[in-house]
Design a protein around this motif. Sequence first.
Motif, PDB file in Angstrom:
ATOM      1  N   ILE A 150      27.597 -19.551 -60.842  1.00  0.00           N
ATOM      2  CA  ILE A 150      28.026 -19.516 -62.249  1.00  0.00           C
ATOM      3  C   ILE A 150      29.165 -20.496 -62.490  1.00  0.00           C
ATOM      4  CG2 ILE A 150      29.083 -18.109 -64.064  1.00  0.00           C
ATOM      5  CD1 ILE A 150      27.677 -15.680 -62.909  1.00  0.00           C
ATOM      6  N   PHE A 151      30.270 -20.344 -61.733  1.00  0.00           N
ATOM      7  CA  PHE A 151      31.441 -21.192 -61.989  1.00  0.00           C
ATOM      8  C   PHE A 151      32.402 -21.085 -60.812  1.00  0.00           C
ATOM      9  CE2 PHE A 151      34.228 -23.592 -64.664  1.00  0.00           C
ATOM     10  CZ  PHE A 151      35.513 -23.173 -64.366  1.00  0.00           C
ATOM     11  N   THR A 152      33.082 -22.207 -60.511  1.00  0.00           N
ATOM     12  CA  THR A 152      34.167 -22.242 -59.528  1.00  0.00           C
ATOM     13  C   THR A 152      35.396 -22.842 -60.188  1.00  0.00           C
ATOM     14  OG1 THR A 152      32.694 -22.440 -57.624  1.00  0.00           O
ATOM     15  CG2 THR A 152      34.964 -23.190 -57.320  1.00  0.00           C
TER      16      THR A 152
ATOM     17  N   GLY B  26      28.794 -11.577 -58.721  1.00  0.00           N
ATOM     18  CA  GLY B  26      29.522 -11.628 -57.458  1.00  0.00           C
ATOM     19  C   GLY B  26      30.769 -12.474 -57.597  1.00  0.00           C
ATOM     20  N   VAL B  27      31.870 -11.995 -57.017  1.00  0.00           N
ATOM     21  CA  VAL B  27      33.155 -12.713 -57.056  1.00  0.00           C
ATOM     22  C   VAL B  27      33.538 -13.066 -55.627  1.00  0.00           C
ATOM     23  CG1 VAL B  27      35.563 -12.672 -57.803  1.00  0.00           C
ATOM     24  CG2 VAL B  27      33.832 -11.375 -59.086  1.00  0.00           C
TER      25      VAL B  27
ATOM     26  N   ASN C 153      25.741 -15.360 -60.129  1.00  0.00           N
ATOM     27  CA  ASN C 153      24.790 -14.470 -60.767  1.00  0.00           C
ATOM     28  C   ASN C 153      23.893 -13.922 -59.671  1.00  0.00           C
ATOM     29  OD1 ASN C 153      22.747 -13.202 -62.129  1.00  0.00           O
ATOM     30  ND2 ASN C 153      22.294 -14.903 -63.509  1.00  0.00           N
ATOM     31  N   MET C 154      24.097 -12.652 -59.280  1.00  0.00           N
ATOM     32  CA  MET C 154      23.345 -12.092 -58.169  1.00  0.00           C
ATOM     33  C   MET C 154      21.976 -11.592 -58.604  1.00  0.00           C
ATOM     34  SD  MET C 154      25.419 -12.914 -55.940  1.00  0.00           S
ATOM     35  CE  MET C 154      24.529 -12.298 -54.526  1.00  0.00           C
TER      36      MET C 154
ATOM     37  N   ASN D 298      32.781 -23.218 -71.693  1.00  0.00           N
ATOM     38  CA  ASN D 298      31.587 -22.459 -72.065  1.00  0.00           C
ATOM     39  C   ASN D 298      30.555 -22.565 -70.951  1.00  0.00           C
ATOM     40  OD1 ASN D 298      32.426 -21.553 -74.663  1.00  0.00           O
ATOM     41  ND2 ASN D 298      32.057 -23.606 -75.464  1.00  0.00           N
ATOM     42  N   LEU D 299      29.962 -21.439 -70.587  1.00  0.00           N
ATOM     43  CA  LEU D 299      28.997 -21.391 -69.498  1.00  0.00           C
ATOM     44  C   LEU D 299      27.595 -21.175 -70.068  1.00  0.00           C
ATOM     45  CD1 LEU D 299      31.022 -19.023 -67.138  1.00  0.00           C
ATOM     46  CD2 LEU D 299      30.931 -21.525 -67.072  1.00  0.00           C
ATOM     47  N   HIS D 300      26.668 -22.000 -69.646  1.00  0.00           N
ATOM     48  CA  HIS D 300      25.294 -21.906 -70.134  1.00  0.00           C
ATOM     49  C   HIS D 300      24.430 -21.392 -68.983  1.00  0.00           C
ATOM     50  CE1 HIS D 300      26.640 -24.116 -73.667  1.00  0.00           C
ATOM     51  NE2 HIS D 300      27.208 -24.990 -72.839  1.00  0.00           N
TER      52      HIS D 300
END
Length: 465
Positions: A434-436, A413-414, A427-428, A402-404
């Motif tokens: 955000i997450f890796t 962005g990826v 999050n641009m 879960n991402l907060h």
Amino acid sequence: MASATPAKKMREEATCAICLHLMVNPTSISCGHSYCYQCIVDLHENLNHMQGQQEKYFCPQCRAPFQMSSLRPNKQLGSLIEAFKEMSPEMVCGKHEEQLHLFCEDDGQLICWRCERIAQHKGHTTALVEDVYQGYKEKLQEAMTNLKQLNDECMIQKASARKQIDKWKEMTEVQRKKIQSDFRTLHSFLYQEEKFYLWRLKREEEENLRRLRHSEENLELKSCELISYIMDLEEKSRGSPQKLLQDVKGTLDRCGAVKLETPETHSLELGTVCNVPELYFDIKKMLRIYQVSVTLDPDTAHCELTLSEDRRQVTRGSPQENLDMSSRRFSVFPCVLGCEGFTTGRQYFEVDVGEGTGWDLGLCTESVQRDKNMKQKPECGFWTIRLCRRQGYIALSSPPVNLHLREQPLVVGVFLDYEAGIVSFYNMTNVSHIFTFPQASFSDTLRPYFQVYQYSPLFLPPPEE
């Protein structure tokens, strides 16, 4: 040629009359004949099975009766069989039991005098072993000399390869130490910068607090003075008419002369501002160095997805008819892939998700399942994140995370580092991480992946010039 007869006779004597092979663990019975131990045991068991339990059995060769209790190992015959097996097979023709005195030049084989007369070798050039031995020995020695020379060259090349390995290790170690040193320097620099900005902030805090507190103290003194006048006036007002009127004009003049000075205005805006990303880590600028143009592949789009003419926008609606349902197309889930495939290097693209209430996006391998068996996790070739109404933002790792997020991303962005095995999301909207995903090992082509929900279109903005 008759010299082969003893070997032939020896083989016949060493052959088991039951299995017709050289005896294994030769065993004699009371009549003197010998067989393989296992062959006699199997014969005994087969007869008992077919005719019932018996006390006497008959020799397969002479039909003399014997009992199982008479079995004795024939060690001498066993030793002869082992010696026979150790005889060089090249010395006796396996087919004719004759000695191999001839060499067939056409087939490169040792043969006996009888082999020379059969159709297989008829018309071939043959010679006595003694006549061709020396010539072939010299050829073998020449071949051996050539191989030794090749081996010497191989060892020289091996030594050169070892030097290259050592050189490469040395170069990478130097580079490793340089990177570590540079980052230590950067860490030290950032630490000093941090201390400098904190010192500036502390000094600004102390100076402003001193001025504000001085102003507060002056106001406190003025308040005491005013309270004193108020108390004097209250006391005069409660007195007799004579006391009230005594020096009343002077009292009023003194009270009227009291003024409240406007306090000094102090700005509450901080002068010490340090925008670390802007000063040292412009993440957006860094990422966009690797930005690539991504468009959508219509041949992979689920039948409910509609692509814009420039293939940069996708929406979900009613199923389309007359589509080619190839194995490349997602048949169950409303997904579509990007046209671009990545097999090396660093790649970055952005997805405008707007204020949509649901989406999946990221990367997947070219070979992922596209039917009901599709499972969206790294083990199955997916590195994606998701927004859904029920659970919010989720990284579809194993297990899911879960991402907060502090702020809703309008543009995601990826980032892919193929060699390093890294897939990261940013999050641009506020330029934050955000997450890796945990480090992976890529070997297949990776393609941009999108799953589209109702009323949540996705748009792929072209790279900025």
